[in-house]
Design an enzyme around this catalytic site. Structure first.
Site, PDB file in Angstrom:
ATOM      1  N   LYS A   1       0.838  -1.206   0.000  1.00  0.00           N
ATOM      2  CA  LYS A   1       0.000   0.000   0.000  1.00  0.00           C
ATOM      3  C   LYS A   1       0.875   1.260   0.000  1.00  0.00           C
ATOM      4  CE  LYS A   1      -3.667   0.622   2.652  1.00  0.00           C
ATOM      5  NZ  LYS A   1      -4.478   0.589   3.903  1.00  0.00           N
TER       6      LYS A   1
ATOM      7  N   ASN B   1      -0.418   9.048  -4.344  1.00  0.00           N
ATOM      8  CA  ASN B   1      -0.748  10.309  -3.654  1.00  0.00           C
ATOM      9  C   ASN B   1       0.300  11.389  -3.902  1.00  0.00           C
ATOM     10  OD1 ASN B   1      -3.182   9.509  -2.506  1.00  0.00           O
ATOM     11  ND2 ASN B   1      -2.172   8.557  -0.746  1.00  0.00           N
TER      12      ASN B   1
ATOM     13  N   TYR C   1       7.558  -5.593  -1.617  1.00  0.00           N
ATOM     14  CA  TYR C   1       8.496  -4.477  -1.808  1.00  0.00           C
ATOM     15  C   TYR C   1       8.853  -4.330  -3.282  1.00  0.00           C
ATOM     16  CZ  TYR C   1      12.833  -1.771  -1.084  1.00  0.00           C
ATOM     17  OH  TYR C   1      13.822  -0.817  -1.111  1.00  0.00           O
TER      18      TYR C   1
ATOM     19  N   TYR D   1       2.123   9.013 -15.142  1.00  0.00           N
ATOM     20  CA  TYR D   1       1.861  10.424 -14.814  1.00  0.00           C
ATOM     21  C   TYR D   1       2.634  11.343 -15.763  1.00  0.00           C
ATOM     22  CZ  TYR D   1      -1.240  10.569 -10.833  1.00  0.00           C
ATOM     23  OH  TYR D   1      -2.370  10.514 -10.046  1.00  0.00           O
TER      24      TYR D   1
ATOM     25  N   ARG E   1      19.689  -5.312   8.018  1.00  0.00           N
ATOM     26  CA  ARG E   1      20.498  -5.360   6.807  1.00  0.00           C
ATOM     27  C   ARG E   1      21.910  -5.797   7.160  1.00  0.00           C
ATOM     28  NH1 ARG E   1      18.150  -0.030   3.750  1.00  0.00           N
ATOM     29  NH2 ARG E   1      17.717   0.616   5.879  1.00  0.00           N
TER      30      ARG E   1
HETATM   31  P1  NAD Z   1      14.293   3.553   6.152  1.00  0.00           P
HETATM   32  O1  NAD Z   1      13.405   2.442   6.555  1.00  0.00           O
HETATM   33  O2  NAD Z   1      15.377   3.988   7.074  1.00  0.00           O
HETATM   34  O3  NAD Z   1      13.457   4.856   5.807  1.00  0.00           O
HETATM   35  C1  NAD Z   1      12.132   4.826   5.325  1.00  0.00           C
HETATM   36  C2  NAD Z   1      11.386   5.974   5.971  1.00  0.00           C
HETATM   37  O4  NAD Z   1      10.034   6.005   5.456  1.00  0.00           O
HETATM   38  C3  NAD Z   1      11.267   5.837   7.490  1.00  0.00           C
HETATM   39  O5  NAD Z   1      11.531   7.072   8.100  1.00  0.00           O
HETATM   40  C4  NAD Z   1       9.822   5.405   7.711  1.00  0.00           C
HETATM   41  O6  NAD Z   1       9.331   5.743   8.971  1.00  0.00           O
HETATM   42  C5  NAD Z   1       9.125   6.108   6.557  1.00  0.00           C
HETATM   43  N1  NAD Z   1       7.870   5.479   6.131  1.00  0.00           N
HETATM   44  C6  NAD Z   1       7.661   4.157   5.884  1.00  0.00           C
HETATM   45  N2  NAD Z   1       6.383   3.958   5.505  1.00  0.00           N
HETATM   46  C7  NAD Z   1       5.785   5.186   5.510  1.00  0.00           C
HETATM   47  C8  NAD Z   1       4.471   5.651   5.223  1.00  0.00           C
HETATM   48  N3  NAD Z   1       3.504   4.797   4.854  1.00  0.00           N
HETATM   49  N4  NAD Z   1       4.204   6.971   5.353  1.00  0.00           N
HETATM   50  C9  NAD Z   1       5.166   7.846   5.738  1.00  0.00           C
HETATM   51  N5  NAD Z   1       6.434   7.459   6.035  1.00  0.00           N
HETATM   52  C10 NAD Z   1       6.736   6.152   5.910  1.00  0.00           C
HETATM   53  O7  NAD Z   1      14.888   3.143   4.730  1.00  0.00           O
HETATM   54  P2  NAD Z   1      16.017   3.843   3.843  1.00  0.00           P
HETATM   55  O8  NAD Z   1      17.146   2.902   3.724  1.00  0.00           O
HETATM   56  O9  NAD Z   1      16.250   5.237   4.301  1.00  0.00           O
HETATM   57  O10 NAD Z   1      15.282   3.868   2.425  1.00  0.00           O
HETATM   58  C11 NAD Z   1      14.664   5.039   1.940  1.00  0.00           C
HETATM   59  C12 NAD Z   1      14.114   4.765   0.547  1.00  0.00           C
HETATM   60  O11 NAD Z   1      15.153   4.338  -0.335  1.00  0.00           O
HETATM   61  C13 NAD Z   1      13.051   3.665   0.524  1.00  0.00           C
HETATM   62  O12 NAD Z   1      12.037   4.035  -0.384  1.00  0.00           O
HETATM   63  C14 NAD Z   1      13.800   2.462  -0.004  1.00  0.00           C
HETATM   64  O13 NAD Z   1      12.953   1.587  -0.705  1.00  0.00           O
HETATM   65  C15 NAD Z   1      14.820   3.112  -0.931  1.00  0.00           C
HETATM   66  N6  NAD Z   1      16.008   2.249  -1.069  1.00  0.00           N
HETATM   67  C16 NAD Z   1      16.924   2.156  -0.064  1.00  0.00           C
HETATM   68  C17 NAD Z   1      18.014   1.313  -0.217  1.00  0.00           C
HETATM   69  C18 NAD Z   1      19.069   1.181   0.846  1.00  0.00           C
HETATM   70  O14 NAD Z   1      19.979   0.359   0.672  1.00  0.00           O
HETATM   71  N7  NAD Z   1      19.047   1.919   1.916  1.00  0.00           N
HETATM   72  C19 NAD Z   1      18.165   0.556  -1.390  1.00  0.00           C
HETATM   73  C20 NAD Z   1      17.190   0.681  -2.377  1.00  0.00           C
HETATM   74  C21 NAD Z   1      16.130   1.547  -2.210  1.00  0.00           C
HETATM   75  N1  UDP Z   2      22.574 -11.334   5.014  1.00  0.00           N
HETATM   76  C1  UDP Z   2      23.346 -12.175   5.799  1.00  0.00           C
HETATM   77  N2  UDP Z   2      23.349 -11.971   7.156  1.00  0.00           N
HETATM   78  C2  UDP Z   2      22.634 -10.971   7.744  1.00  0.00           C
HETATM   79  C3  UDP Z   2      21.838 -10.124   6.933  1.00  0.00           C
HETATM   80  C4  UDP Z   2      21.825 -10.331   5.569  1.00  0.00           C
HETATM   81  O1  UDP Z   2      24.016 -13.084   5.292  1.00  0.00           O
HETATM   82  O2  UDP Z   2      22.697 -10.847   8.967  1.00  0.00           O
HETATM   83  C5  UDP Z   2      22.599 -11.506   3.551  1.00  0.00           C
HETATM   84  C6  UDP Z   2      21.221 -11.574   2.898  1.00  0.00           C
HETATM   85  O3  UDP Z   2      20.775 -12.914   2.853  1.00  0.00           O
HETATM   86  C7  UDP Z   2      21.501 -11.012   1.516  1.00  0.00           C
HETATM   87  C8  UDP Z   2      22.642 -10.015   1.747  1.00  0.00           C
HETATM   88  O4  UDP Z   2      23.220 -10.367   3.001  1.00  0.00           O
HETATM   89  O5  UDP Z   2      21.942 -12.025   0.657  1.00  0.00           O
HETATM   90  C9  UDP Z   2      22.182  -8.562   1.789  1.00  0.00           C
HETATM   91  O6  UDP Z   2      21.105  -8.489   2.705  1.00  0.00           O
HETATM   92  P1  UDP Z   2      20.404  -7.104   3.069  1.00  0.00           P
HETATM   93  O7  UDP Z   2      19.206  -7.432   3.881  1.00  0.00           O
HETATM   94  O8  UDP Z   2      21.401  -6.168   3.623  1.00  0.00           O
HETATM   95  O9  UDP Z   2      19.968  -6.487   1.654  1.00  0.00           O
HETATM   96  P2  UDP Z   2      19.122  -7.097   0.424  1.00  0.00           P
HETATM   97  O10 UDP Z   2      18.993  -8.579   0.572  1.00  0.00           O
HETATM   98  O11 UDP Z   2      17.822  -6.403   0.491  1.00  0.00           O
HETATM   99  O12 UDP Z   2      19.936  -6.745  -0.756  1.00  0.00           O
END
Ligand code: NAD
Ligand code: UDP
Length: 313
Positions: A93, A101, A147, A161, A188
């Site tokens: 969602k 939105n 996701y 859009y 992570r």
């Molecule tokens: P994060 O979980 O730290 O941050 C997400 C933020 O969004 C949080 O502050 C959370 O409270 C807020 N949030 C979640 N659902 C919400 C909702 N319904 N309404 C309002 N706020 C909401 O994650 P992040 O690592 O900072 O990631 C930020 C963005 O980047 C995400 O969209 C994620 O999919 C994308 N992204 C991150 C990574 C990464 O490695 N960090 C990789 C790929 C994509």
């Molecule tokens: N992973 C792991 N041990 C951990 C957390 C993650 O071996 O404690 C592995 C996980 O299975 C994945 C990779 O590390 O193959 C990266 O995981 P992460 O959750 O950081 O990111 P994503 O899978 O979303 O790329």
């Protein structure tokens, strides 16, 4: 004098969002940080509260909101598998309704919207490394689907859009990013290993640890997002560090960085965990003149410093 640009950052109290808040505030722009605090923390943006150019709104992006802004940085969505799988229906969602939105808002006020998409749109890729032209290998009904499919439909909405309403969109396909302000219970891999090592616990390896990822330090990533927003490129673009590494190798690096010799605890790997992941970043180099600068070694050092401070305060 021109008035400062008004930015809306959804998910602004989260890991990436709060670094973006810092960057834009330091550049003298106006920032509205919108968050429902699912994985975000007030502490991440506490330093800006009281600044006249900063506003904090508790709001869920699955509900519409009307604000006057010039740029929307749409980051709201939990990013760690353990967090986005906690309530997968809510995650889907958030991606669909949240992006819908925010695009509606962008259209009404004529703002430009940047979507934080993900390398996960490539699924468990059969093409390696992954260029933007690869369309992915995604399971629509697995643990990661809420996701992954959520982000794929969010990209679709952006381009519809753009076609239907001339809304200006930017799409960053973000590869694994790490750094200060990751939650200790984030789940992570880099934060897990550092936190486990600091507590002298065995490092948790899912599967045999031969799967790979390519890790980008947060400052590099934020630079990439800013260059993308300022560019005129409206197609999806990979933002990540192409240095690919096996998870087992990563565990060894963190062991030696923290001068530990911790054992590994091998745990079952979840279905659909991608085997390999590495970005092709030729497009980002060409269109944005961007490439990452911070090595994995330096980035891990900075992240360790953050967690040392976190546990000593
Ligand atoms: P994060 O979980 O730290 O941050 C997400 C933020 O969004 C949080 O502050 C959370 O409270 C807020 N949030 C979640 N659902 C919400 C909702 N319904 N309404 C309002 N706020 C909401 O994650 P992040 O690592 O900072 O990631 C930020 C963005 O980047 C995400 O969209 C994620 O999919 C994308 N992204 C991150 C990574 C990464 O490695 N960090 C990789 C790929 C994509
Ligand atoms: N992973 C792991 N041990 C951990 C957390 C993650 O071996 O404690 C592995 C996980 O299975 C994945 C990779 O590390 O193959 C990266 O995981 P992460 O959750 O950081 O990111 P994503 O899978 O979303 O790329």
């Amino acid at each position: 004098m021109a008035s400062p640009l008004r930015n809306l950052i959804t998910g602004g109290a989260g890991f990436l969002g709060s670094h973006l808040v810092d960057h834009l505030m330091e550049a003298g722009e106006e920032v509205i940080c919108l968050d429902n605090f699912f994985t975000g923390r007030k502490k991440n943006i506490a330093g800006w509260i009281g600044n006249p150019y900063f506003e904090l709104i508790r709001h869920d992006v699955t509900e519409p909101i009307l604000l006057e802004v010039d740029k929307i940085w749409h980051l709201a969505c939990p990013a760690s598998p353990s967090h986005y799988q906690f309530n997968p229906i809510k995650t889907a969602k958030t991606s669909f309704l949240g992006t819908y939105n925010m695009l509606g808002l962008a259209r009404r006020v004529g703002a430009k919207l940047l979507l934080a998409s993900t390398s996960e749109v490539y699924g468990d890729p059969e093409v390696h490394p992954q260029p933007e032209t690869y369309r992915g290998c995604v399971n629509p009904i697995g643990f990661r689907s809420c996701y992954v499919e959520g982000k794929r439909i969010a990209e679709t909405l952006c381009h519809d859009y753009m076609r239907m309403n001339a809304t200006e969109v930017r799409i960053a396909r973000i590869f694994n990013t790490y750094g200060p302000r990751m939650l200790p219970n984030d789940g992570r891999v880099i934060s897990n290993f550092i936190v486990q090592a600091m507590h002298n616990e065995p490092l948790s390896i899912y599967g045999d640890g031969s799967q790979t990822r390519s890790f980008c330090y947060v400052d590099d990533l934020i630079n990439g997002l800013i260059k993308l927003m300022d560019s005129s490129y409206s197609f999806p673009i990979n933002i990540g560090n192409p240095e690919e590494i096996e998870i087992l190798q990563l565990a060894n690096i963190i062991n030696s960085k923290l001068r530990k010799d911790l054992e590994f605890k091998y745990l079952e790997i979840q279905d659909d965990d991608p085997l390999r992941r590495q970005p092709v970043i030729d497009l980002a180099k060409k269109e944005l003149n961007w490439s990452p600068k911070i090595s994995l070694d330096d980035g891990i050092e900075k992240t360790c410093q953050y967690f040392r401070k976190y546990y000593s305060s």
